[in-house]
Design a protein around this motif. Structure first.
Motif, short mmCIF file in Angstrom:
data_model
loop_
_atom_site.label_atom_id
_atom_site.label_comp_id
_atom_site.label_asym_id
_atom_site.label_seq_id
_atom_site.Cartn_x
_atom_site.Cartn_y
_atom_site.Cartn_z
N LEU A 95 35.18 38.56 47.76
CA LEU A 95 34.22 39.11 46.80
C LEU A 95 34.80 40.29 46.03
O LEU A 95 34.78 40.33 44.79
CB LEU A 95 32.95 39.54 47.53
CG LEU A 95 32.07 38.42 48.10
CD1 LEU A 95 30.92 39.02 48.92
CD2 LEU A 95 31.51 37.56 46.98
N SER A 98 38.24 39.40 44.01
CA SER A 98 37.99 38.56 42.83
C SER A 98 37.29 39.36 41.74
O SER A 98 37.59 39.20 40.55
CB SER A 98 37.15 37.34 43.22
OG SER A 98 35.87 37.73 43.71
N ARG A 201 29.82 35.40 37.83
CA ARG A 201 29.15 34.53 38.81
C ARG A 201 29.04 33.08 38.35
O ARG A 201 29.24 32.16 39.14
CB ARG A 201 27.74 35.06 39.11
CG ARG A 201 27.71 36.41 39.80
CD ARG A 201 26.31 36.70 40.34
NE ARG A 201 25.26 36.42 39.36
CZ ARG A 201 24.81 37.31 38.47
NH1 ARG A 201 25.34 38.52 38.44
NH2 ARG A 201 23.85 37.00 37.63
#
Length: 292
Positions: A95, A98, A201
């Motif tokens: 998380l 990235s 996202r």
């Protein structure tokens, strides 16, 4: 001519598969030896090492070594600790790294090249050079837990997780992959009014399966095989991972059958994790990114 060309292709394919099978056999033989040895008493195990019987379930086969391994050490607890620490670290690392790589590649801000260079420079710094300073810092940091505010992270899960969440290699992998994504996708999403968080996202991460698998496997192996850092910061048995737990089997009575049983047990999570990500990992090797 077509028949000759077809025969040549078939021969090359057969040779290629033969080489791949040979390589696979070379890599799998140590695992077979480990598992087969875990079922044998020590004397038979040592006698079989000089013959092909070491790779076969022959002789006095039983589960005694596994039972004795659980008696010698809390094997289940060690495996649980390693899986917990490794799993949480991998998830948080994917998380955060990235998101950092996304900012370096797609968001234009002053000094990003300099910051990225500094992060990548950490790849040449051995962990041993920062272990002692990191230990001194971790021994004084505050932590708000169920027992209230405490100082010092020693003998805890967070001291094994937090220092390894972000690392230069994982960020580098994401940066290189994100650079290959077509910029038109990002521009189109921004024109449609998507925020940077939505682009991350809904546009970038759904395309990042191969690099996610690669980064996850590399991070998993590094964290699961941690030895030096847990040895320094964990003295309580309840927080020890599998590699530190291996010391239990080299104290006093050294039993090679129990050691092989323990190694077989701690290898199971690694194989399970690899099989879980196998398809995405193969895709990451075969793919060079989505070209625009």
């Amino acid at each position: 001519m077509a028949t000759i060309a077809s025969d040549n292709r078939g021969l090359r394919l057969a040779v290629r598969y033969a080489v791949l099978i040979l390589i696979a056999v070379i890599f799998i033989f140590p695992l077979i030896f480990m598992v087969m040895s875990s079922f044998k008493p020590d004397q038979q195990l040592l006698n079989d090492t000089g013959s092909f019987a070491a790779f076969l379930p022959v002789g006095d086969i039983s589960l005694d070594n596994y039972a004795d391994a659980f008696k010698r050490a809390p094997v289940g607890l060690f495996i649980f600790n390693s899986v917990l620490v490794t799993g949480v670290t991998v998830i948080l690392s994917l998380l955060i790294c990235s998101a950092a790589a996304f900012a370096f590649v797609f968001v234009d801000w002053r000094g990003r090249e300099l910051v990225l260079t500094a992060i990548l420079a950490t790849l040449i710094v051995p962990f041993e050079t920062i272990a002692i300073p990191l230990l001194l810092i971790a021994s004084k940091l505050p932590w708000l837990g169920f027992d209230g505010l405490t100082f010092g992270w020693l003998n805890s899960y967070q001291v094994q997780i937090v220092p390894f969440i972000a690392d230069g290699l994982t960020i580098f992998l994401f940066v290189q992959y994100f650079k290959d994504l077509p910029g038109e996708l990002i521009e189109a999403a921004r024109v449609e009014g998507a925020s940077w968080g939505q682009v991350y996202r809904k546009v970038v991460m759904p395309l990042a399966g191969p690099v996610l698998a690669t980064a996850a496997i590399l991070k998993f192996l590094v964290m699961y095989n941690q030895y030096l850092w847990p040895l320094m910061v964990v003295q309580q048995e309840g927080y020890r991972p599998v590699m530190v737990g291996l010391q239990y089997f080299f104290q006093l009575n050294r039993a090679w059958g129990e050691i092989m049983a323990y190694l077989s047990l701690i290898t199971v999570p690694v194989l399970a994790f690899y099989l879980f990500l196998q398809r995405a990992f193969i895709a990451s090797i075969a793919s060079t990114g989505v070209k625009g």
